[in-house]
Design a protein around this motif. Structure first.
Motif, PDB file in Angstrom:
ATOM      1  N   GLU A  76       0.519  -1.379  -0.231  1.00 36.07           N
ATOM      2  CA  GLU A  76       0.021  -0.470   0.040  1.00 36.07           C
ATOM      3  C   GLU A  76       0.716   0.847   0.178  1.00 36.07           C
ATOM      4  OE1 GLU A  76      -3.979   0.034   2.121  1.00 36.07           O
ATOM      5  OE2 GLU A  76      -2.466   0.203   3.675  1.00 36.07           O
ATOM      6  N   GLU A  77       1.821   1.460   0.538  1.00 42.34           N
ATOM      7  CA  GLU A  77       2.895   2.210   1.012  1.00 42.34           C
ATOM      8  C   GLU A  77       3.340   2.686  -0.644  1.00 42.34           C
ATOM      9  OE1 GLU A  77       5.115   2.158   3.958  1.00 42.34           O
ATOM     10  OE2 GLU A  77       4.100   1.659   5.843  1.00 42.34           O
ATOM     11  N   VAL A  78       3.111   1.672  -0.773  1.00 39.14           N
ATOM     12  CA  VAL A  78       4.341   2.298  -2.404  1.00 39.14           C
ATOM     13  C   VAL A  78       3.125   2.620  -2.812  1.00 39.14           C
ATOM     14  CG1 VAL A  78       5.436   1.346  -4.583  1.00 39.14           C
ATOM     15  CG2 VAL A  78       6.575   0.258  -1.879  1.00 39.14           C
ATOM     16  N   LEU A  79       1.948   1.842  -3.331  1.00 34.99           N
ATOM     17  CA  LEU A  79       1.316   2.306  -4.336  1.00 34.99           C
ATOM     18  C   LEU A  79       0.940   3.776  -4.187  1.00 34.99           C
ATOM     19  CD1 LEU A  79      -0.516  -0.921  -4.105  1.00 34.99           C
ATOM     20  CD2 LEU A  79       1.057  -0.230  -6.163  1.00 34.99           C
ATOM     21  N   ASP A  80       1.208   4.203  -3.064  1.00 35.54           N
ATOM     22  CA  ASP A  80       0.607   5.265  -3.249  1.00 35.54           C
ATOM     23  C   ASP A  80       1.357   6.337  -1.767  1.00 35.54           C
ATOM     24  OD1 ASP A  80      -0.849   7.432  -2.803  1.00 35.54           O
ATOM     25  OD2 ASP A  80      -2.484   7.300  -2.003  1.00 35.54           O
ATOM     26  N   PRO A  81       2.743   6.697  -2.352  1.00 30.38           N
ATOM     27  CA  PRO A  81       3.750   6.950  -1.179  1.00 30.38           C
ATOM     28  C   PRO A  81       3.575   7.800  -0.601  1.00 30.38           C
ATOM     29  CG  PRO A  81       4.706   7.272  -3.981  1.00 30.38           C
ATOM     30  CD  PRO A  81       2.802   6.644  -3.419  1.00 30.38           C
ATOM     31  N   LEU A  82       3.089   8.813  -1.494  1.00 30.58           N
ATOM     32  CA  LEU A  82       2.670  10.545  -0.943  1.00 30.58           C
ATOM     33  C   LEU A  82       1.412  10.011   1.155  1.00 30.58           C
ATOM     34  CD1 LEU A  82       2.652  13.266  -2.885  1.00 30.58           C
ATOM     35  CD2 LEU A  82       4.594  12.209  -1.203  1.00 30.58           C
ATOM     36  N   ASP A  83       0.024   9.459   0.554  1.00 28.38           N
ATOM     37  CA  ASP A  83      -0.744   9.916   1.267  1.00 28.38           C
ATOM     38  C   ASP A  83      -0.550   8.817   2.332  1.00 28.38           C
ATOM     39  OD1 ASP A  83      -2.913  11.342  -1.117  1.00 28.38           O
ATOM     40  OD2 ASP A  83      -1.462  12.744   0.128  1.00 28.38           O
ATOM     41  N   ILE A  84      -0.439   8.204   2.192  1.00 28.01           N
ATOM     42  CA  ILE A  84      -0.325   6.562   3.137  1.00 28.01           C
ATOM     43  C   ILE A  84       0.716   6.409   3.696  1.00 28.01           C
ATOM     44  CG2 ILE A  84      -0.984   3.954   2.931  1.00 28.01           C
ATOM     45  CD1 ILE A  84      -2.731   3.823   0.893  1.00 28.01           C
ATOM     46  N   LEU A  85       1.799   7.390   3.237  1.00 23.39           N
ATOM     47  CA  LEU A  85       3.503   6.720   4.399  1.00 23.39           C
ATOM     48  C   LEU A  85       3.327   7.800   5.290  1.00 23.39           C
ATOM     49  CD1 LEU A  85       6.577   7.054   1.777  1.00 23.39           C
ATOM     50  CD2 LEU A  85       5.153   5.822   3.369  1.00 23.39           C
ATOM     51  N   SER A  86       2.622   9.336   4.992  1.00 27.59           N
ATOM     52  CA  SER A  86       2.623  10.009   6.387  1.00 27.59           C
ATOM     53  C   SER A  86       1.907   9.509   6.980  1.00 27.59           C
ATOM     54  CB  SER A  86       2.265  11.415   5.609  1.00 27.59           C
ATOM     55  OG  SER A  86       1.209  11.053   4.574  1.00 27.59           O
ATOM     56  N   SER A  87       0.617   9.084   6.662  1.00 27.80           N
ATOM     57  CA  SER A  87      -0.546   8.862   7.234  1.00 27.80           C
ATOM     58  C   SER A  87      -0.329   7.546   8.625  1.00 27.80           C
ATOM     59  CB  SER A  87      -1.667   9.272   6.725  1.00 27.80           C
ATOM     60  OG  SER A  87      -1.940   8.210   6.246  1.00 27.80           O
ATOM     61  N   ARG A  89       2.302   6.277   8.833  1.00 24.43           N
ATOM     62  CA  ARG A  89       3.328   6.082  10.092  1.00 24.43           C
ATOM     63  C   ARG A  89       3.214   7.449  11.150  1.00 24.43           C
ATOM     64  NH1 ARG A  89       7.796   8.614   6.691  1.00 24.43           N
ATOM     65  NH2 ARG A  89       8.569   7.105   5.368  1.00 24.43           N
ATOM     66  N   ALA A  90       2.193   8.068  11.164  1.00 20.70           N
ATOM     67  CA  ALA A  90       1.483   8.708  12.628  1.00 20.70           C
ATOM     68  C   ALA A  90       0.523   8.148  13.054  1.00 20.70           C
ATOM     69  CB  ALA A  90       0.820   9.968  12.212  1.00 20.70           C
ATOM     70  N   ARG A  91      -0.131   6.994  12.083  1.00 18.70           N
ATOM     71  CA  ARG A  91      -0.962   6.417  13.121  1.00 18.70           C
ATOM     72  C   ARG A  91       0.248   5.475  14.236  1.00 18.70           C
ATOM     73  NH1 ARG A  91      -4.026   5.924   8.773  1.00 18.70           N
ATOM     74  NH2 ARG A  91      -3.413   4.012   8.144  1.00 18.70           N
ATOM     75  N   GLN A  94       2.184   6.483  16.857  1.00 24.40           N
ATOM     76  CA  GLN A  94       0.374   7.129  18.341  1.00 24.40           C
ATOM     77  C   GLN A  94       0.476   5.349  18.235  1.00 24.40           C
ATOM     78  OE1 GLN A  94      -0.820   9.990  19.058  1.00 24.40           O
ATOM     79  NE2 GLN A  94      -1.933   9.037  20.462  1.00 24.40           N
ATOM     80  N   ALA A  95       0.074   4.638  18.366  1.00 22.23           N
ATOM     81  CA  ALA A  95       0.188   3.019  18.796  1.00 22.23           C
ATOM     82  C   ALA A  95       1.494   3.212  19.167  1.00 22.23           C
ATOM     83  CB  ALA A  95      -0.653   2.000  17.689  1.00 22.23           C
ATOM     84  N   ALA A  96       2.469   2.806  19.274  1.00 15.59           N
ATOM     85  CA  ALA A  96       3.622   2.247  19.620  1.00 15.59           C
ATOM     86  C   ALA A  96       3.307   3.891  20.841  1.00 15.59           C
ATOM     87  CB  ALA A  96       4.808   2.701  18.878  1.00 15.59           C
ATOM     88  N   LYS A  97       3.195   4.877  20.914  1.00 10.76           N
ATOM     89  CA  LYS A  97       3.238   5.788  21.709  1.00 10.76           C
ATOM     90  C   LYS A  97       2.300   4.827  22.741  1.00 10.76           C
ATOM     91  CE  LYS A  97       3.536  10.374  23.188  1.00 10.76           C
ATOM     92  NZ  LYS A  97       2.909  12.413  22.239  1.00 10.76           N
ATOM     93  N   GLN A  98       1.087   5.261  22.332  1.00 15.33           N
ATOM     94  CA  GLN A  98       0.000   3.906  23.650  1.00 15.33           C
ATOM     95  C   GLN A  98       0.584   2.727  23.936  1.00 15.33           C
ATOM     96  OE1 GLN A  98      -3.842   3.718  21.657  1.00 15.33           O
ATOM     97  NE2 GLN A  98      -4.568   6.342  21.682  1.00 15.33           N
ATOM     98  N   ARG A  99       0.329   1.975  23.528  1.00 15.22           N
ATOM     99  CA  ARG A  99       1.318   0.979  24.047  1.00 15.22           C
ATOM    100  C   ARG A  99       2.376   0.971  25.260  1.00 15.22           C
ATOM    101  NH1 ARG A  99       1.003  -1.190  18.670  1.00 15.22           N
ATOM    102  NH2 ARG A  99       2.797  -1.306  19.265  1.00 15.22           N
ATOM    103  N   HIS A 100       2.912   2.014  24.903  1.00 12.19           N
ATOM    104  CA  HIS A 100       4.388   1.620  25.836  1.00 12.19           C
ATOM    105  C   HIS A 100       3.791   2.520  26.830  1.00 12.19           C
ATOM    106  CE1 HIS A 100       8.690   2.346  26.413  1.00 12.19           C
ATOM    107  NE2 HIS A 100       8.304   3.107  27.101  1.00 12.19           N
ATOM    108  N   GLN A 101       3.140   3.599  27.140  1.00  8.31           N
ATOM    109  CA  GLN A 101       1.903   4.397  28.211  1.00  8.31           C
ATOM    110  C   GLN A 101       1.042   2.887  28.809  1.00  8.31           C
ATOM    111  OE1 GLN A 101       2.527   7.453  29.137  1.00  8.31           O
ATOM    112  NE2 GLN A 101       1.403   7.575  30.785  1.00  8.31           N
TER     113      GLN A 101
END
Ligand SMILES: [Zn+2]
Length: 172
Positions: A76-87, A89-91, A94-101
């Motif tokens: 997915e990231e390759v087929l739509d590199p701009l939008d999906i890559l950034s969103s 990554r952010a998701r 965020q998920a990793a931060k939550q798990r750590h918390q």
């Protein structure tokens, strides 16, 4: 990509001012291009191409095609590199931060004192635990503190803490 003979099945925008115009790359090169997107910000298409050419001449891709960190490559990231890559990554961040918390808040009560004795934060890995134990055990070992009863006490405390945390981690 000049000199590349792989099938160019993946596209990437030329730059931020030409989002509807694309370079076509093979999987390896589109990933290289995407990984350096920020780096190319503000460069012209010609400058980017020159940079990519230089990279091809002097560097070899350091990833194995089709893999990333042992995980399956996310197409997915390759087929739509701009939008999906950034969103994506952010998701993920965020998920990793939550798990750590959550992990931090869920210190097993029986381990609190032991963690404190070793000056470790929860969650802790077996490797980190072992490294800290080795360090403290060497420091407080009776052989290194001849006749010092408080060192002996500290050594015992450290050993008990290590055993308890280790048992907990290996039984998870
Ligand atoms: Zn290529």
């Amino acid at each position: 990509m000049p000199g590349c003979t792989e099938h160019a099945g993946y596209r990437a925008p030329k730059d931020r001012t030409q989002l509807r115009q694309y370079f076509w790359f093979c999987l390896g090169h589109v990933r290289q291009y995407n990984a350096r997107w920020d780096f190319y910000k503000g460069m012209s298409a010609g400058q980017i191409e020159a940079q990519l050419r230089a990279d091809v001449s002097w560097q070899r891709p350091s990833w194995k095609l089709g893999t990333r960190g042992g995980q399956q490559f996310d197409e997915e990231e390759v087929l739509d590199p701009l939008d999906i890559l950034s969103s994506t990554r952010a998701r993920r961040a965020q998920a990793a931060k939550q798990r750590h918390q959550q992990a931090r808040e869920s210190v097993p009560p029986a381990l609190r004192d032991h963690l404190q004795a070793l000056a470790l934060d929860w969650p802790v890995t077996v490797d980190t635990l072992k490294a800290r134990y080795k360090e403290l055990a060497r420091k407080h070992h009776p052989d290194a503190n001849a006749g010092d009863l408080s060192a002996e006490e500290r050594f015992k405390t450290v050993s008990v803490a290590y055993s308890a945390i280790r048992a907990h981690l290996t039984n998870l």
